[in-house]
Write a protein that holds these residues in place. Sequence first.
Motif, PDB file in Angstrom:
ATOM      1  N   PHE A   1       0.840  -1.204   0.000  1.00  0.00           N
ATOM      2  CA  PHE A   1       0.000   0.000   0.000  1.00  0.00           C
ATOM      3  C   PHE A   1       0.874   1.254   0.000  1.00  0.00           C
ATOM      4  O   PHE A   1       0.602   2.210  -0.739  1.00  0.00           O
ATOM      5  CB  PHE A   1      -0.918  -0.001   1.229  1.00  0.00           C
ATOM      6  N   GLU A   2       1.936   1.239   0.791  1.00  0.00           N
ATOM      7  CA  GLU A   2       2.823   2.396   0.852  1.00  0.00           C
ATOM      8  C   GLU A   2       3.516   2.629  -0.493  1.00  0.00           C
ATOM      9  O   GLU A   2       3.595   3.766  -0.972  1.00  0.00           O
ATOM     10  CB  GLU A   2       3.867   2.210   1.954  1.00  0.00           C
ATOM     11  N   GLN A   3       4.016   1.561  -1.111  1.00  0.00           N
ATOM     12  CA  GLN A   3       4.682   1.729  -2.408  1.00  0.00           C
ATOM     13  C   GLN A   3       3.694   2.241  -3.459  1.00  0.00           C
ATOM     14  O   GLN A   3       4.033   3.108  -4.266  1.00  0.00           O
ATOM     15  CB  GLN A   3       5.299   0.414  -2.879  1.00  0.00           C
ATOM     16  N   HIS A   4       2.471   1.725  -3.429  1.00  0.00           N
ATOM     17  CA  HIS A   4       1.445   2.161  -4.370  1.00  0.00           C
ATOM     18  C   HIS A   4       1.190   3.657  -4.229  1.00  0.00           C
ATOM     19  O   HIS A   4       1.154   4.395  -5.227  1.00  0.00           O
ATOM     20  CB  HIS A   4       0.157   1.365  -4.103  1.00  0.00           C
ATOM     21  N   ARG A   5       1.046   4.136  -2.992  1.00  0.00           N
ATOM     22  CA  ARG A   5       0.763   5.558  -2.767  1.00  0.00           C
ATOM     23  C   ARG A   5       1.987   6.423  -3.067  1.00  0.00           C
ATOM     24  O   ARG A   5       1.865   7.551  -3.555  1.00  0.00           O
ATOM     25  CB  ARG A   5       0.277   5.779  -1.339  1.00  0.00           C
ATOM     26  N   ALA A   6       3.167   5.897  -2.814  1.00  0.00           N
ATOM     27  CA  ALA A   6       4.386   6.640  -3.150  1.00  0.00           C
ATOM     28  C   ALA A   6       4.509   6.820  -4.665  1.00  0.00           C
ATOM     29  O   ALA A   6       4.936   7.878  -5.147  1.00  0.00           O
ATOM     30  CB  ALA A   6       5.611   5.906  -2.605  1.00  0.00           C
ATOM     31  N   LEU A   7       4.103   5.803  -5.419  1.00  0.00           N
ATOM     32  CA  LEU A   7       4.123   5.913  -6.880  1.00  0.00           C
ATOM     33  C   LEU A   7       3.140   6.989  -7.361  1.00  0.00           C
ATOM     34  O   LEU A   7       3.435   7.737  -8.296  1.00  0.00           O
ATOM     35  CB  LEU A   7       3.778   4.566  -7.517  1.00  0.00           C
ATOM     36  N   LEU A   8       1.984   7.074  -6.722  1.00  0.00           N
ATOM     37  CA  LEU A   8       1.015   8.110  -7.089  1.00  0.00           C
ATOM     38  C   LEU A   8       1.588   9.507  -6.862  1.00  0.00           C
ATOM     39  O   LEU A   8       1.413  10.407  -7.679  1.00  0.00           O
ATOM     40  CB  LEU A   8      -0.278   7.934  -6.285  1.00  0.00           C
ATOM     41  N   VAL A   9       2.283   9.668  -5.725  1.00  0.00           N
ATOM     42  CA  VAL A   9       2.908  10.970  -5.439  1.00  0.00           C
ATOM     43  C   VAL A   9       4.004  11.255  -6.463  1.00  0.00           C
ATOM     44  O   VAL A   9       4.133  12.377  -6.964  1.00  0.00           O
ATOM     45  CB  VAL A   9       3.480  11.002  -4.006  1.00  0.00           C
ATOM     46  N   ALA A  10       4.800  10.235  -6.791  1.00  0.00           N
ATOM     47  CA  ALA A  10       5.879  10.407  -7.778  1.00  0.00           C
ATOM     48  C   ALA A  10       5.320  10.829  -9.130  1.00  0.00           C
ATOM     49  O   ALA A  10       5.885  11.700  -9.809  1.00  0.00           O
ATOM     50  CB  ALA A  10       6.681   9.115  -7.910  1.00  0.00           C
ATOM     51  N   GLU A  11       4.203  10.218  -9.528  1.00  0.00           N
ATOM     52  CA  GLU A  11       3.589  10.577 -10.805  1.00  0.00           C
ATOM     53  C   GLU A  11       3.164  12.047 -10.812  1.00  0.00           C
ATOM     54  O   GLU A  11       3.338  12.755 -11.806  1.00  0.00           O
ATOM     55  CB  GLU A  11       2.380   9.684 -11.080  1.00  0.00           C
ATOM     56  N   ALA A  12       2.604  12.505  -9.686  1.00  0.00           N
ATOM     57  CA  ALA A  12       2.193  13.906  -9.589  1.00  0.00           C
ATOM     58  C   ALA A  12       3.393  14.852  -9.571  1.00  0.00           C
ATOM     59  O   ALA A  12       3.299  16.011  -9.974  1.00  0.00           O
ATOM     60  CB  ALA A  12       1.351  14.109  -8.322  1.00  0.00           C
ATOM     61  N   LEU A  13       4.552  14.329  -9.128  1.00  0.00           N
ATOM     62  CA  LEU A  13       5.762  15.152  -9.010  1.00  0.00           C
ATOM     63  C   LEU A  13       6.519  15.324 -10.329  1.00  0.00           C
ATOM     64  O   LEU A  13       7.268  16.300 -10.486  1.00  0.00           O
ATOM     65  CB  LEU A  13       6.710  14.522  -7.990  1.00  0.00           C
ATOM     66  N   VAL A  14       6.365  14.383 -11.247  1.00  0.00           N
ATOM     67  CA  VAL A  14       7.192  14.378 -12.464  1.00  0.00           C
ATOM     68  C   VAL A  14       7.293  15.743 -13.138  1.00  0.00           C
ATOM     69  O   VAL A  14       8.400  16.186 -13.505  1.00  0.00           O
ATOM     70  CB  VAL A  14       6.693  13.312 -13.468  1.00  0.00           C
ATOM     71  N   PRO A  15       6.198  16.488 -13.342  1.00  0.00           N
ATOM     72  CA  PRO A  15       6.314  17.787 -14.031  1.00  0.00           C
ATOM     73  C   PRO A  15       7.204  18.794 -13.313  1.00  0.00           C
ATOM     74  O   PRO A  15       7.680  19.755 -13.935  1.00  0.00           O
ATOM     75  CB  PRO A  15       4.867  18.291 -14.089  1.00  0.00           C
ATOM     76  N   LYS A  16       7.450  18.578 -12.013  1.00  0.00           N
ATOM     77  CA  LYS A  16       8.215  19.553 -11.235  1.00  0.00           C
ATOM     78  C   LYS A  16       9.667  19.123 -10.999  1.00  0.00           C
ATOM     79  O   LYS A  16      10.439  19.868 -10.382  1.00  0.00           O
ATOM     80  CB  LYS A  16       7.538  19.795  -9.883  1.00  0.00           C
ATOM     81  N   LEU A  17      10.047  17.943 -11.493  1.00  0.00           N
ATOM     82  CA  LEU A  17      11.391  17.439 -11.242  1.00  0.00           C
ATOM     83  C   LEU A  17      12.372  17.932 -12.299  1.00  0.00           C
ATOM     84  O   LEU A  17      12.008  18.117 -13.466  1.00  0.00           O
ATOM     85  CB  LEU A  17      11.386  15.905 -11.231  1.00  0.00           C
ATOM     86  N   ASN A  18      13.623  18.115 -11.887  1.00  0.00           N
ATOM     87  CA  ASN A  18      14.651  18.465 -12.873  1.00  0.00           C
ATOM     88  C   ASN A  18      15.152  17.191 -13.561  1.00  0.00           C
ATOM     89  O   ASN A  18      14.756  16.076 -13.208  1.00  0.00           O
ATOM     90  CB  ASN A  18      15.800  19.241 -12.218  1.00  0.00           C
ATOM     91  N   ARG A  19      16.017  17.350 -14.547  1.00  0.00           N
ATOM     92  CA  ARG A  19      16.437  16.203 -15.353  1.00  0.00           C
ATOM     93  C   ARG A  19      17.136  15.139 -14.501  1.00  0.00           C
ATOM     94  O   ARG A  19      16.892  13.941 -14.681  1.00  0.00           O
ATOM     95  CB  ARG A  19      17.363  16.665 -16.487  1.00  0.00           C
ATOM     96  N   ALA A  20      17.987  15.560 -13.581  1.00  0.00           N
ATOM     97  CA  ALA A  20      18.703  14.587 -12.744  1.00  0.00           C
ATOM     98  C   ALA A  20      17.733  13.802 -11.866  1.00  0.00           C
ATOM     99  O   ALA A  20      17.876  12.585 -11.688  1.00  0.00           O
ATOM    100  CB  ALA A  20      19.731  15.317 -11.880  1.00  0.00           C
ATOM    101  N   GLN A  21      16.745  14.488 -11.321  1.00  0.00           N
ATOM    102  CA  GLN A  21      15.761  13.805 -10.480  1.00  0.00           C
ATOM    103  C   GLN A  21      14.916  12.833 -11.306  1.00  0.00           C
ATOM    104  O   GLN A  21      14.613  11.726 -10.850  1.00  0.00           O
ATOM    105  CB  GLN A  21      14.861  14.838  -9.793  1.00  0.00           C
TER     106      GLN A  21
END
Length: 323
Positions: free
Chosen positions: A254-274
């Motif tokens: 459950f934690e990994q699933h929710r962390a992936l959802l947060v990561a997906e929402a974060l992608v537009p704000k990440l720099n190339r290295a991230q």
Amino acid sequence: MAETAEDAVAKQTDPEQKHVSRENLEWLLKKALKVPRVWLVLSIIFVVLSIVEINETPHAGFSFAIHVTSTTPIFLALVWLPALLTIFALVGGAAKTPAGEISSPGLSDLARIIGDEELGILLEKTAEGQEKGASPIEREKAQQFNKQLQEIYVSRIPITQRRRELENMAREYEYLRRRLLPSGERTLEMESLWGRIQALAPKAHLSSQDILSYLASEGDGERILGLAIAFLSPEPAYFEPLLPMIDGKSHSAFEQHRALLVAEALVPKLNRAQREKLRNCINNQRNYDPSKKRWIAPGIDRDYISMDILEAIEQKDRTGQTI
């Protein structure tokens, strides 16, 4: 001439104002009481999973037991959730029908008489209804319902107790993990907590440092609390504590699933290295091998979310932006 108190009472009790014609009811039933086939099949699967218990022992092998759990009635009720939401979309205020107008107090009255756990499930499901797979009309409906439900839930918690209630929910999450084995029942209760956290968090005046502290915590409940809040307002500062929850150090599926959802929402704000670090992390996890703590197996929900993330990263890389 001014309206008297008696006139006002007469208007409120006028039977003609409360009359709903047969034509109106027939129109409403035909329009609303339709359950999508996919939803019906999934609901039935969850009902079956909630009543069937499978155990494995070294000597006897697999054994099966059937019993009704506390979540079985909830799953049965959720079969009709799409129809219920349609009804309230149609009559939550007033709806024009071929035979006239129907009016109703709408969603608020129903939500006020159900418990926090059931309200949390509705919060989570209406939030899911806003995802990219839904049509614009469906997203708008789900957003309206979710907003109303949030207001109702938040109104139940006094202002001075909102932060404490969030921390209580973090402890409740840990209690659920201790009390229940992995099952549809446990997942549903966790989703209810997630929905309630997201409704309450914006009104609890938490700082970015509070959220970072939750994400970096060793406590399962605080980590979920941090993820639920970070999903509402994803910031690049949350990326580093988020990454271990995806890359093999998550405390649960459950934690990994929710962390992936947060990561997906974060992608537009990440720099190339991230983005590159996130891509490597996800590719590693998709190389499924539990002995090496690689948990994303083909065909599960996390598999599909991880593919969406990789696609979003590729699309972001093609734009040449390095936000």
